[in-house]
Design a protein around this motif. Structure first.
Motif, PDB file in Angstrom:
ATOM      1  N   TYR A  28       0.828  -1.209   0.000  1.00 39.85           N
ATOM      2  CA  TYR A  28       0.000   0.000   0.000  1.00 39.85           C
ATOM      3  C   TYR A  28       0.866   1.264   0.000  1.00 39.85           C
ATOM      4  O   TYR A  28       0.687   2.162  -0.830  1.00 39.85           O
ATOM      5  CB  TYR A  28      -0.929  -0.014   1.215  1.00 39.85           C
ATOM      6  CG  TYR A  28      -1.701   1.274   1.400  1.00 39.85           C
ATOM      7  CD1 TYR A  28      -2.790   1.567   0.594  1.00 39.85           C
ATOM      8  CD2 TYR A  28      -1.328   2.191   2.377  1.00 39.85           C
ATOM      9  CE1 TYR A  28      -3.496   2.753   0.746  1.00 39.85           C
ATOM     10  CE2 TYR A  28      -2.022   3.370   2.543  1.00 39.85           C
ATOM     11  CZ  TYR A  28      -3.112   3.650   1.730  1.00 39.85           C
ATOM     12  OH  TYR A  28      -3.794   4.820   1.884  1.00 39.85           O
ATOM     13  N   PHE A  29       1.816   1.324   0.947  1.00 44.76           N
ATOM     14  CA  PHE A  29       2.655   2.519   1.009  1.00 44.76           C
ATOM     15  C   PHE A  29       3.640   2.590  -0.159  1.00 44.76           C
ATOM     16  O   PHE A  29       4.039   3.682  -0.568  1.00 44.76           O
ATOM     17  CB  PHE A  29       3.381   2.589   2.358  1.00 44.76           C
ATOM     18  CG  PHE A  29       2.469   2.984   3.493  1.00 44.76           C
ATOM     19  CD1 PHE A  29       1.903   4.244   3.522  1.00 44.76           C
ATOM     20  CD2 PHE A  29       2.173   2.087   4.500  1.00 44.76           C
ATOM     21  CE1 PHE A  29       1.057   4.616   4.562  1.00 44.76           C
ATOM     22  CE2 PHE A  29       1.339   2.445   5.541  1.00 44.76           C
ATOM     23  CZ  PHE A  29       0.770   3.708   5.580  1.00 44.76           C
ATOM     24  N   GLY A  30       4.008   1.457  -0.724  1.00 40.54           N
ATOM     25  CA  GLY A  30       4.843   1.461  -1.917  1.00 40.54           C
ATOM     26  C   GLY A  30       4.138   2.094  -3.095  1.00 40.54           C
ATOM     27  O   GLY A  30       4.713   2.923  -3.819  1.00 40.54           O
ATOM     28  N   PHE A  31       2.860   1.747  -3.309  1.00 45.46           N
ATOM     29  CA  PHE A  31       2.098   2.361  -4.396  1.00 45.46           C
ATOM     30  C   PHE A  31       1.807   3.830  -4.124  1.00 45.46           C
ATOM     31  O   PHE A  31       1.749   4.637  -5.042  1.00 45.46           O
ATOM     32  CB  PHE A  31       0.809   1.579  -4.664  1.00 45.46           C
ATOM     33  CG  PHE A  31       1.025   0.360  -5.497  1.00 45.46           C
ATOM     34  CD1 PHE A  31       1.477   0.477  -6.803  1.00 45.46           C
ATOM     35  CD2 PHE A  31       0.771  -0.908  -4.993  1.00 45.46           C
ATOM     36  CE1 PHE A  31       1.679  -0.649  -7.589  1.00 45.46           C
ATOM     37  CE2 PHE A  31       0.970  -2.034  -5.766  1.00 45.46           C
ATOM     38  CZ  PHE A  31       1.434  -1.905  -7.072  1.00 45.46           C
ATOM     39  N   LYS A  32       1.613   4.191  -2.840  1.00 44.58           N
ATOM     40  CA  LYS A  32       1.436   5.606  -2.495  1.00 44.58           C
ATOM     41  C   LYS A  32       2.682   6.394  -2.879  1.00 44.58           C
ATOM     42  O   LYS A  32       2.595   7.472  -3.467  1.00 44.58           O
ATOM     43  CB  LYS A  32       1.184   5.768  -0.994  1.00 44.58           C
ATOM     44  CG  LYS A  32      -0.214   5.503  -0.582  1.00 44.58           C
ATOM     45  CD  LYS A  32      -1.063   6.695  -0.933  1.00 44.58           C
ATOM     46  CE  LYS A  32      -2.100   6.897   0.125  1.00 44.58           C
ATOM     47  NZ  LYS A  32      -3.063   7.900  -0.251  1.00 44.58           N
ATOM     48  N   GLY A  33       3.848   5.872  -2.546  1.00 38.71           N
ATOM     49  CA  GLY A  33       5.098   6.537  -2.881  1.00 38.71           C
ATOM     50  C   GLY A  33       5.315   6.601  -4.381  1.00 38.71           C
ATOM     51  O   GLY A  33       5.794   7.604  -4.915  1.00 38.71           O
TER      52      GLY A  33
END
Length: 110
Positions: free
Chosen positions: A95-100
């Motif tokens: 999730y946070f990888g795609f946000k970044g």
């Protein structure tokens, strides 16, 4: 009743040593055949003279004394919760990888 003490001969130096089932390290083997559970323990004692690890196998629960072995249900539940925690941490990382990744592409496009 206290645990059994068994005298054995060392495999390497052939000196007599005493294996105390109350204090020696042990490994537990659990077998289930046709719905019937049987348990045996292998006690491991280090020779004081040469340092060789000697093993004694016991199937008689009376010899073991009051010393408890590992709880299998605890291992199963800890494995289940470890797997769930791994999945949750993995989902958060994705999730946070795609946000970044979205922030980086937004920065390039503007």
């Amino acid at each position: 009743m206290d645990a059994k003490k068994q005298q054995i001969e060392c495999q390497n130096c052939h000196e007599m040593i005493i294996v105390d089932f109350a204090t020696a390290n042990f490994a537990t083997e659990v077998r289930v055949m046709n719905g019937k559970k049987s348990e045996s323990r292998t006690y491991i004692e280090k020779c004081p003279n040469c340092g060789t690890m000697n093993k004694v196998k016991s199937d008689n629960k009376v010899d073991w004394g009051k010393r408890k072995g590992p709880n299998m249900k605890l291992f199963m539940f800890s494995g289940l919760f470890g797997c769930l925690a791994f999945l949750v941490v993995g989902l958060l990382a994705v999730y946070f990888g795609f946000k970044g990744l979205g922030i980086v592409f937004d920065w390039f496009l503007n």
